[in-house]
Design an enzyme around this catalytic site. Structure first.
Site, PDB file in Angstrom:
ATOM      1  CE  LYS A 235      -3.474   2.602   2.635  1.00  0.00           C
ATOM      2  NZ  LYS A 235      -4.438   2.627   3.759  1.00  0.00           N
ATOM      3  CE  LYS A 247      -7.382   8.490   7.684  1.00  0.00           C
ATOM      4  NZ  LYS A 247      -8.020   7.358   8.367  1.00  0.00           N
ATOM      5  CG  ASP A 258      -2.334   5.130   4.729  1.00  0.00           C
ATOM      6  OD1 ASP A 258      -2.161   4.048   5.314  1.00  0.00           O
ATOM      7  OD2 ASP A 258      -3.415   5.482   4.226  1.00  0.00           O
ATOM      8  CG  ASP A 317     -10.470   7.210   6.031  1.00  0.00           C
ATOM      9  OD1 ASP A 317      -9.361   7.218   5.449  1.00  0.00           O
ATOM     10  OD2 ASP A 317     -10.611   7.387   7.258  1.00  0.00           O
ATOM     11  CD  GLU A 319      -6.937   5.157   2.010  1.00  0.00           C
ATOM     12  OE1 GLU A 319      -7.972   5.216   2.707  1.00  0.00           O
ATOM     13  OE2 GLU A 319      -5.819   4.942   2.497  1.00  0.00           O
ATOM     14  NE  ARG A 321     -11.161  -1.389   3.362  1.00  0.00           N
ATOM     15  CZ  ARG A 321     -11.799  -1.543   4.517  1.00  0.00           C
ATOM     16  NH1 ARG A 321     -12.928  -2.211   4.558  1.00  0.00           N
ATOM     17  NH2 ARG A 321     -11.291  -1.042   5.623  1.00  0.00           N
TER      18      ARG A 321
HETATM   19  N1  BES Z   1      -4.749   4.378   6.540  1.00  0.00           N
HETATM   20  C1  BES Z   1      -5.912   4.047   7.264  1.00  0.00           C
HETATM   21  C2  BES Z   1      -5.662   2.987   8.342  1.00  0.00           C
HETATM   22  C3  BES Z   1      -4.766   3.374   9.486  1.00  0.00           C
HETATM   23  C4  BES Z   1      -5.325   3.785  10.691  1.00  0.00           C
HETATM   24  C5  BES Z   1      -3.407   3.266   9.391  1.00  0.00           C
HETATM   25  C6  BES Z   1      -4.499   4.100  11.755  1.00  0.00           C
HETATM   26  C7  BES Z   1      -2.601   3.594  10.459  1.00  0.00           C
HETATM   27  C8  BES Z   1      -3.129   4.001  11.641  1.00  0.00           C
HETATM   28  C9  BES Z   1      -6.999   3.509   6.327  1.00  0.00           C
HETATM   29  O1  BES Z   1      -6.973   4.002   5.046  1.00  0.00           O
HETATM   30  C10 BES Z   1      -8.310   3.926   6.905  1.00  0.00           C
HETATM   31  O2  BES Z   1      -8.583   5.084   6.920  1.00  0.00           O
HETATM   32  N2  BES Z   1      -9.085   2.973   7.389  1.00  0.00           N
HETATM   33  C11 BES Z   1     -10.346   3.235   7.976  1.00  0.00           C
HETATM   34  C12 BES Z   1     -11.349   2.279   7.355  1.00  0.00           C
HETATM   35  C13 BES Z   1     -12.762   2.580   7.710  1.00  0.00           C
HETATM   36  C14 BES Z   1     -13.222   3.822   7.027  1.00  0.00           C
HETATM   37  C15 BES Z   1     -13.632   1.409   7.305  1.00  0.00           C
HETATM   38  C16 BES Z   1     -10.218   2.997   9.473  1.00  0.00           C
HETATM   39  O3  BES Z   1      -9.514   2.052   9.851  1.00  0.00           O
HETATM   40  O4  BES Z   1     -10.762   3.781  10.226  1.00  0.00           O
HETATM   41 ZN    ZN Z   2      -5.185   4.683   4.346  1.00  0.00          ZN
HETATM   42 MG    MG Z   3      -8.136   5.741   4.803  1.00  0.00          MG
END
Ligand code: BES
Ligand code: ZN
Ligand code: MG
Length: 468
Positions: A235, A247, A258, A317, A319, A321
């Site tokens: 990623k 966010k 990220d 968010d 993104e 996946r």
């Molecule tokens: N990059 C984030 C995941 C992340 C969170 C990495 C904390 C490092 C530390 C990912 O893209 C994300 O935003 N995931 C969301 C998914 C949700 C919207 C289903 C999440 O985990 O809140």
């Molecule tokens: Zn992310």
């Molecule tokens: Mg995200």
């Protein structure tokens, strides 16, 4: 350049490595130190006189390889201001493998951001002299350590850079130069080219950005007959604002991290190339940021991924996946690989589950699970297995597309994300997904705030070295 030699002569700077038991036996040779040093883990005693500086370093009782690495790296980080750029003899009873861990730890522990080779360890006149390994072994350890540092530091450097210093064009320039340096095949698809190729999920994430997309494919070919081919997808979201599903502001700056999956892949690729590992690697890095703009993809959008499946976007968010879905199916459809591994800072869910202790991993192959866990335990870059049960698939069934990109339930998102990715591996029978959101970026000895840990590089290397 790292210099390691087999030499006996006395130097003005010396490091004494002592396990507790060895110290008990030998301490009579070192008068007046009884109360100051016991050889316990991480214990350091510094002794100086007019002609010498001596560092006594305790390694405890029967330390494991990764513990020796940890002790050495803590020592070099703590004492980098005291150590001089001078030939340094190391008194130690460690065997060859443990000596390798010691040296790797010592040099890895010199990392700071930004990494400038101004540190004494990286200057010409620094040299480590061992009596207990041969000259040939010494040369070999120097090469191995340097290869590891070059790979891991490159990855850490990109992870640590502030958002305005890691734009798509900048990391692409680096990757192109790296490919030239190590003779890797390099191919990149812009937004338009990605769209033409049908990488609809990846392009959806990129379309809101003022920056080009860079769907990047790097290939290392060992030239060895019957070499296994390892597919890696990392990623590489250079900054994750969350997009339109934006966010909150607190801790948003951490989303410069990220690209932890990509950094592990970049590190492993560089080190593997330097070591000329007898495997082939195909690495895909779908590079973009996740931006907020008028052009950004919207919740409710339905997009078609590379494998023809449609995805209803319910949270922009989620993104990672999206980009990985296309990375995985592109790799699976266009390249023959014996094993397929993706690494990603994918979910907050994995962080809430395991904190900073291990990555969450998922796999459809028992044999691969065993191999990955073995490397993870050995390198202390831990992994814990979670299920890919089919019931989780129901959670992202959509009314208007093949899948939704999120579940509406408030639990298990790291499993949901993994199960989602499984829909894009195109039947690959030997796949693993590593959610490293909690371990790629965190508390480190070399920085006050969270920073790159280097997670994944040694894990992948150990895995590839032992993969046959
Ligand atoms: N990059 C984030 C995941 C992340 C969170 C990495 C904390 C490092 C530390 C990912 O893209 C994300 O935003 N995931 C969301 C998914 C949700 C919207 C289903 C999440 O985990 O809140
Ligand atoms: Zn992310
Ligand atoms: Mg995200």
């Amino acid at each position: 350049m790292i210099k390691i030699s087999n030499k006996k002569e006395s130097t003005t700077q010396k490091i004494f490595l002592f396990a507790e038991d060895d110290w008990q036996q030998e301490k009579s040779d070192y008068p007046n130190m009884n109360h100051f040093f016991n050889g316990k883990t991480n214990e350091v005693f510094v002794k100086t006189d007019a002609s010498q500086i001596q560092f006594f370093l305790g390694i405890g009782k029967e330390p494991k390889g990764y513990e020796i690495q940890g002790i050495a790296s803590k020592f070099s980080n703590d004492y980098k201001k005291n150590l001089q750029a001078l030939p340094t003899s190391v008194h130690s009873k460690l065997g060859l493998d443990a000596t390798e861990d010691f040296i790797k730890g010592l040099f890895l522990g010199t990392y700071c951001y930004p990494f400038e080779k101004s540190h004494p360890f990286w200057q010409e006149n620094f040299e480590l002299n061992f009596e207990n390994i041969s000259e040939e072994e010494a040369q070999n350890l120097a090469l191995k350590t340097e290869a590891l540092c070059n790979g891991q530091f490159a990855g850490m450097e990109w992870l640590n850079k502030p958002a305005n210093h890691k734009k798509v064009a900048q990391i692409s320039e680096f990757l192109k130069t790296t490919a030239e340096k190590y003779d890797l095949d390099y191919k990149v698809l812009s937004r338009e080219e990605s769209a033409k190729e049908g990488l609809g999920a990846f392009v959806a994430v990129n379309q809101g950005s003022s920056q080009e997309a860079a769907f990047t494919i790097l290939q290392y070919k060992s030239g060895k007959e019957n070499a296994k081919t390892i597919g890696l997808v990392g990623k590489c979201v250079l900054f994750d604002t969350g997009g339109i599903s934006i966010k909150p502001a607190s801790n948003l700056h951490y989303m410069k991290s990220d690209l932890g999956g990509a950094c592990a892949v970049i590190g492993a690729l560089i080190t593997a190339s330097e070591l000329k590992l007898p495997v082939n690697i195909v690495a895909i890095l779908p590079i973009t940021d996740n931006a907020v703009s008028e052009k950004a993809y919207l919740p409710s959008d339905v997009v078609t991924a590379y494998n023809g499946k449609t995805i209803e976007v319910l949270n922009t968010d989620a993104e990672g996946r999206m980009t990985l879905a296309d990375g995985l199916s592109y790799l699976s459809k266009n390249y023959e690989t014996d094993v397929l591994i993706d690494l990603a800072t994918l979910t907050g869910s994995a962080v809430r589950m395991f904190g900073y202790t291990c990555g969450a991993y998922f796999s459809n192959n028992e044999n691969l699970k065993g191999k990955l866990e073995k490397s993870a335990d050995k390198t202390n870059q831990r992994l814990w297995n979670l299920p890919l049960w089919d019931v989780w698939k129901d959670d992202f069934a959509s009314d208007v597309a093949d899948f939704k990109n999120i579940s509406m339930k408030p639990f298990g998102d790291c499993i949901v994300a993994a199960k989602f990715l499984e829909q894009f591996i195109e039947g690959h029978q030997n796949w693993a997904h590593l959610d490293i959101a909690g371990v790629a970026f965190g508390d480190v000895a070399y920085a006050k705030d969270k920073a790159a840990t280097g997670y994944g590089v040694q894990l992948l290397l150990d895995f590839m070295e032992n993969y046959q």
